[in-house]
Design an enzyme around this catalytic site. Structure first.
Site, PDB file in Angstrom:
ATOM      1  N   LYS A 224      -4.335  16.204  -7.824  1.00 25.31           N
ATOM      2  CA  LYS A 224      -3.598  16.075  -9.248  1.00 25.31           C
ATOM      3  C   LYS A 224      -2.902  17.466  -9.280  1.00 25.31           C
ATOM      4  O   LYS A 224      -1.881  17.447  -9.982  1.00 25.31           O
ATOM      5  CB  LYS A 224      -4.694  15.796 -10.056  1.00 25.31           C
ATOM      6  CG  LYS A 224      -4.896  14.465  -9.937  1.00 25.31           C
ATOM      7  CD  LYS A 224      -3.957  13.267 -10.134  1.00 25.31           C
ATOM      8  CE  LYS A 224      -4.449  11.833 -10.152  1.00 25.31           C
ATOM      9  NZ  LYS A 224      -3.591  10.923  -9.866  1.00 25.31           N
TER      10      LYS A 224
ATOM     11  N   ASP B  29       0.959  -1.309   0.069  1.00 25.15           N
ATOM     12  CA  ASP B  29       0.224  -0.102   0.067  1.00 25.15           C
ATOM     13  C   ASP B  29       0.732   1.057   0.069  1.00 25.15           C
ATOM     14  O   ASP B  29       1.603   1.518   1.048  1.00 25.15           O
ATOM     15  CB  ASP B  29      -0.810  -0.102   1.231  1.00 25.15           C
ATOM     16  CG  ASP B  29      -1.860   1.158   1.472  1.00 25.15           C
ATOM     17  OD1 ASP B  29      -1.777   1.939   0.543  1.00 25.15           O
ATOM     18  OD2 ASP B  29      -2.440   1.250   2.322  1.00 25.15           O
TER      19      ASP B  29
ATOM     20  N   TYR C  66     -10.140  15.231  -5.735  1.00 17.72           N
ATOM     21  CA  TYR C  66      -9.147  14.706  -6.569  1.00 17.72           C
ATOM     22  C   TYR C  66      -8.506  15.623  -7.455  1.00 17.72           C
ATOM     23  O   TYR C  66      -7.107  15.662  -7.566  1.00 17.72           O
ATOM     24  CB  TYR C  66     -10.173  13.765  -7.572  1.00 17.72           C
ATOM     25  CG  TYR C  66      -9.324  13.149  -8.890  1.00 17.72           C
ATOM     26  CD1 TYR C  66      -8.757  11.952  -8.575  1.00 17.72           C
ATOM     27  CD2 TYR C  66      -9.471  13.678 -10.123  1.00 17.72           C
ATOM     28  CE1 TYR C  66      -8.220  11.265  -9.629  1.00 17.72           C
ATOM     29  CE2 TYR C  66      -8.634  13.185 -11.246  1.00 17.72           C
ATOM     30  CZ  TYR C  66      -8.014  11.985 -11.032  1.00 17.72           C
ATOM     31  OH  TYR C  66      -7.420  11.376 -12.043  1.00 17.72           O
TER      32      TYR C  66
HETATM   33  P1  NAI Z   1      -7.426   1.854 -12.050  1.00 19.86           P
HETATM   34  O1  NAI Z   1      -8.323   2.308 -10.945  1.00 19.86           O
HETATM   35  O2  NAI Z   1      -7.859   1.137 -13.123  1.00 19.86           O
HETATM   36  O3  NAI Z   1      -5.863   1.327 -11.330  1.00 19.86           O
HETATM   37  C1  NAI Z   1      -5.408   1.981 -10.321  1.00 19.86           C
HETATM   38  C2  NAI Z   1      -4.210   0.834  -9.651  1.00 19.86           C
HETATM   39  O4  NAI Z   1      -3.737   1.552  -8.514  1.00 19.86           O
HETATM   40  C3  NAI Z   1      -5.163  -0.306  -9.340  1.00 19.86           C
HETATM   41  O5  NAI Z   1      -4.336  -1.364  -9.557  1.00 19.86           O
HETATM   42  C4  NAI Z   1      -4.943  -0.217  -7.698  1.00 19.86           C
HETATM   43  O6  NAI Z   1      -4.903  -1.249  -6.824  1.00 19.86           O
HETATM   44  C5  NAI Z   1      -3.794   0.632  -7.565  1.00 19.86           C
HETATM   45  N1  NAI Z   1      -3.683   1.554  -6.275  1.00 19.86           N
HETATM   46  C6  NAI Z   1      -4.647   2.566  -5.912  1.00 19.86           C
HETATM   47  N2  NAI Z   1      -4.286   2.838  -4.579  1.00 19.86           N
HETATM   48  C7  NAI Z   1      -3.370   1.943  -4.043  1.00 19.86           C
HETATM   49  C8  NAI Z   1      -2.643   2.117  -3.076  1.00 19.86           C
HETATM   50  N3  NAI Z   1      -2.711   2.829  -2.054  1.00 19.86           N
HETATM   51  N4  NAI Z   1      -1.419   1.420  -2.951  1.00 19.86           N
HETATM   52  C9  NAI Z   1      -0.787   0.595  -4.105  1.00 19.86           C
HETATM   53  N5  NAI Z   1      -1.783   0.560  -5.179  1.00 19.86           N
HETATM   54  C10 NAI Z   1      -2.729   1.408  -5.303  1.00 19.86           C
HETATM   55  O7  NAI Z   1      -6.904   3.433 -12.439  1.00 19.86           O
HETATM   56  P2  NAI Z   1      -6.273   3.927 -13.913  1.00 19.86           P
HETATM   57  O8  NAI Z   1      -7.468   4.453 -14.597  1.00 19.86           O
HETATM   58  O9  NAI Z   1      -5.202   2.982 -14.570  1.00 19.86           O
HETATM   59  O10 NAI Z   1      -5.309   5.375 -13.221  1.00 19.86           O
HETATM   60  C11 NAI Z   1      -3.951   5.192 -13.049  1.00 19.86           C
HETATM   61  C12 NAI Z   1      -3.697   6.795 -12.863  1.00 19.86           C
HETATM   62  O11 NAI Z   1      -4.066   7.561 -13.863  1.00 19.86           O
HETATM   63  C13 NAI Z   1      -4.291   7.199 -11.472  1.00 19.86           C
HETATM   64  O12 NAI Z   1      -3.484   7.948 -10.675  1.00 19.86           O
HETATM   65  C14 NAI Z   1      -5.438   7.868 -12.020  1.00 19.86           C
HETATM   66  O13 NAI Z   1      -5.929   9.114 -11.301  1.00 19.86           O
HETATM   67  C15 NAI Z   1      -4.746   8.624 -13.305  1.00 19.86           C
HETATM   68  N6  NAI Z   1      -5.593   8.988 -14.355  1.00 19.86           N
HETATM   69  C16 NAI Z   1      -6.789   8.282 -15.009  1.00 19.86           C
HETATM   70  C17 NAI Z   1      -7.419   8.616 -15.781  1.00 19.86           C
HETATM   71  C18 NAI Z   1      -8.499   7.705 -16.676  1.00 19.86           C
HETATM   72  O14 NAI Z   1      -9.171   8.121 -17.302  1.00 19.86           O
HETATM   73  N7  NAI Z   1      -8.359   6.544 -16.429  1.00 19.86           N
HETATM   74  C19 NAI Z   1      -7.624  10.107 -16.337  1.00 19.86           C
HETATM   75  C20 NAI Z   1      -6.420  10.915 -15.500  1.00 19.86           C
HETATM   76  C21 NAI Z   1      -5.581  10.321 -14.640  1.00 19.86           C
END
Ligand code: NAI
Length: 252
Positions: free
Chosen positions: A151, A58, A147
């Protein structure tokens, strides 16, 4: 093979954007340590010689970054991608103190600690940090307060650390994705008509982004192709921010 012989950490690597980044770096030769709170999988080996070793941790736990640094006591770390984050925040009147702290802790505080505690093991004069921010950290967007603020803080931490670490030859950049179809956004993309209209329909390239779109931009910033790029926030949004497509303008 831009990352042959290089080491990398990617947080949030179990799925979505982080998984695509880990795969992309490994496909170009990197030995990637994937860090996620999800249960760790077996190490993946790529035909390029690169690999992804999965670690369950985490990133909001204050001891995580320091314990990851201990893994690099004998070999330096070349690339740090602070990708893990949480989304889907609520309007201000539905945001508790605990909610606020959670967004700040996971999206901003954890990235700060990763940078601070891994700094001693980063390769001097030739390493790169990439932070995953968002277009919502660059403009105001309705009902997204904690959020967006977390960011925006991450984007400013990127510029600040570029100034502080530039003399050590450590480049610090950020990627700001627009709408990318992942587990984080899929429900809203499919079921929220307002979100579809304001995000998907307003994207100039007329499609949602993929995790691989973000991985390509991140790999560029990690690579020597970006050797003179630091303090930059690279928007990867299909033109949503800079050239948004408004259906009513041309009648479509
Ligand atoms: P997602 O929710 O599909 O994947 C996020 C991953 O981070 C998951 O595997 C989760 O287990 C892990 N995670 C979350 N909190 C954690 C913690 N405390 N410790 C360890 N692992 C942790 O999200 P996604 O879409 O892949 O997003 C990745 C990044 O991109 C994030 O920072 C998100 O804010 C950013 N982002 C995503 C966008 C989108 O449209 N999907 C747009 C803009 C930014």
């Amino acid at each position: 093979m831009r990352f042959s012989g290089k080491t990398a950490i990617v947080t949030g690597s179990a799925r979505g954007i982080g998984a695509a980044i880990a795969r992309r770096l490994a496909s170009e030769g990197a030995a990637v340590l994937g860090v996620d709170q999800a249960e760790a999988r077996d190490t993946e080996h790529d035909a390029s010689g690169g690999s992804i070793e999965h670690v369950q941790a985490d990133i909001a736990d204050p001891s995580t970054a320091a314990s990851l640094a201990r893994r690099f006591a004998d070999r330096p770390l070349d690339i740090l991608v602070n990708n893990a984050g949480i989304g889907n925040s609520r309007p201000i009147d539905q945001t508790s103190d605990a909610d606020w702290s959670r967004y700040m802790e996971i999206n901003l505080g954890a990235a700060f600690r990763m940078c601070r505690d891994l700094l001693p093991v980063l390769t001097p004069h030739h390493s790169a940090i990439v932070n995953m921010t968002s277009v919502f950290g660059l403009v105001g967007f309705p009902n997204s307060l904690p959020y967006s603020v977390s960011k925006a803080g991450l984007a400013q931490m990127t510029r600040q650390l570029a100034a502080d670490l530039g003399p050590k030859g450590i480049r610090v950049n950020a990627v700001a994705p627009g709408v990318i179809e992942t587990d984080l956004t899929r429900e809203r993309i499919q079921n929220n008509a307002w979100y579809q209209k304001i995000m998907c329909d307003a994207t100039a390239l007329r499609r949602n982004g993929t995790p691989e779109d973000v991985a390509g931009a991140t790999a560029f910033l990690c690579s020597d192709d970006a050797a003179f790029v630091t303090g930059h926030v690279l928007v990867v949004d299909g033109g949503w921010l800079g050239a948004r497509f408004l259906p009513s303008v041309d009648g479509e």
